[in-house]
Design a protein around this motif. Structure first.
Motif, PDB file in Angstrom:
ATOM      1  N   GLN A  63      -3.101   9.552   1.740  1.00 20.30           N
ATOM      2  CA  GLN A  63      -2.965   8.429   2.661  1.00 20.30           C
ATOM      3  C   GLN A  63      -4.206   8.301   3.542  1.00 20.30           C
ATOM      4  O   GLN A  63      -4.680   7.195   3.802  1.00 20.30           O
ATOM      5  N   HIS A  91       0.734   4.049  -2.747  1.00 15.84           N
ATOM      6  CA  HIS A  91       0.503   5.435  -2.342  1.00 15.84           C
ATOM      7  C   HIS A  91       1.538   6.353  -2.966  1.00 15.84           C
ATOM      8  O   HIS A  91       1.212   7.429  -3.463  1.00 15.84           O
ATOM      9  N   GLN A 147       0.514   9.320  -5.370  1.00 20.60           N
ATOM     10  CA  GLN A 147       0.806  10.705  -4.970  1.00 20.60           C
ATOM     11  C   GLN A 147       1.670  11.388  -6.023  1.00 20.60           C
ATOM     12  O   GLN A 147       1.437  12.557  -6.348  1.00 20.60           O
ATOM     13  N   GLN A 154       0.821  -1.203   0.000  1.00 20.98           N
ATOM     14  CA  GLN A 154       0.000   0.000   0.000  1.00 20.98           C
ATOM     15  C   GLN A 154       0.863   1.265   0.000  1.00 20.98           C
ATOM     16  O   GLN A 154       0.539   2.229  -0.670  1.00 20.98           O
ATOM     17  N   ARG A 155       1.979   1.242   0.731  1.00 21.89           N
ATOM     18  CA  ARG A 155       2.852   2.422   0.745  1.00 21.89           C
ATOM     19  C   ARG A 155       3.458   2.671  -0.634  1.00 21.89           C
ATOM     20  O   ARG A 155       3.577   3.807  -1.079  1.00 21.89           O
ATOM     21  N   ASP A 188      -6.525   5.000   3.652  1.00 24.12           N
ATOM     22  CA  ASP A 188      -6.738   4.308   4.920  1.00 24.12           C
ATOM     23  C   ASP A 188      -8.209   4.265   5.325  1.00 24.12           C
ATOM     24  O   ASP A 188      -8.668   3.272   5.884  1.00 24.12           O
TER      25      ASP A 188
END
Length: 156
Positions: A27, A6, A10, A2-3, A31
């Motif tokens: 984020q 992201h 972004q 997920q990071r 979430d």
């Protein structure tokens, strides 16, 4: 995972909007409203083509609060970002993404009765083609340019 997603999302958001308009709370949206966050990938390469990001609101129109928080019991779907990678623009991808996204929302979230978004005047034809109607010039200030508020009633 997920990071990493992201970070890519972004970066695409920042590449697609001026700095004073790009969403900075991606984020939070990932979430708190992952079911309203969808990505489009190329079938052959898994390359990210674009994404749509939304949250729910208990308001009846876009407000400052509806832009920064997710209310899971809301009936208004606020679309914050509809972004296609620059190398894949003008190929109908945004239209297809929106049609699939809205179809899934209608099937999976019966409490959602309306979708609203803010867009620049140059993007009006895209959203009109998908069925949105122009509501008004938005009273919200987000960056230096005027935004238009559009709405689409959702039927179930």
């Amino acid at each position: 995972y997920q990071r990493r997603v992201h970070g890519v999302i972004q970066a695409l958001e920042l590449e697609s909007f001026p700095a004073d308009e790009a969403a900075t709370n991606m984020q939070y949206k990932l979430d708190n409203a992952p079911q309203f966050f969808r990505v489009a990938k190329a079938q052959e390469s898994e390359e990210l083509l674009g994404f749509i990001c939304g949250t729910l609101s208990c308001e009846s129109t876009f407000t400052h609060d509806s832009m920064i928080k997710h209310e899971p019991t809301g009936s208004l779907l606020c679309l914050h970002s509809v972004v296609v990678h620059p190398s894949h623009r003008r190929q109908g991808i945004a239209t297809k993404m929106l049609q699939r996204y809205l179809h899934c929302v209608q099937l999976d979230f019966p409490q959602v009765t309306q979708c609203r978004l803010l867009c620049k005047p140059w993007a009006l034809p895209l959203y009109l083609k998908v069925g949105f109607v122009l509501v008004r010039p938005s009273p919200l200030v987000h960056g230096s340019e005027q935004w238009m508020e559009m709405a689409l009633p959702l039927t179930h």
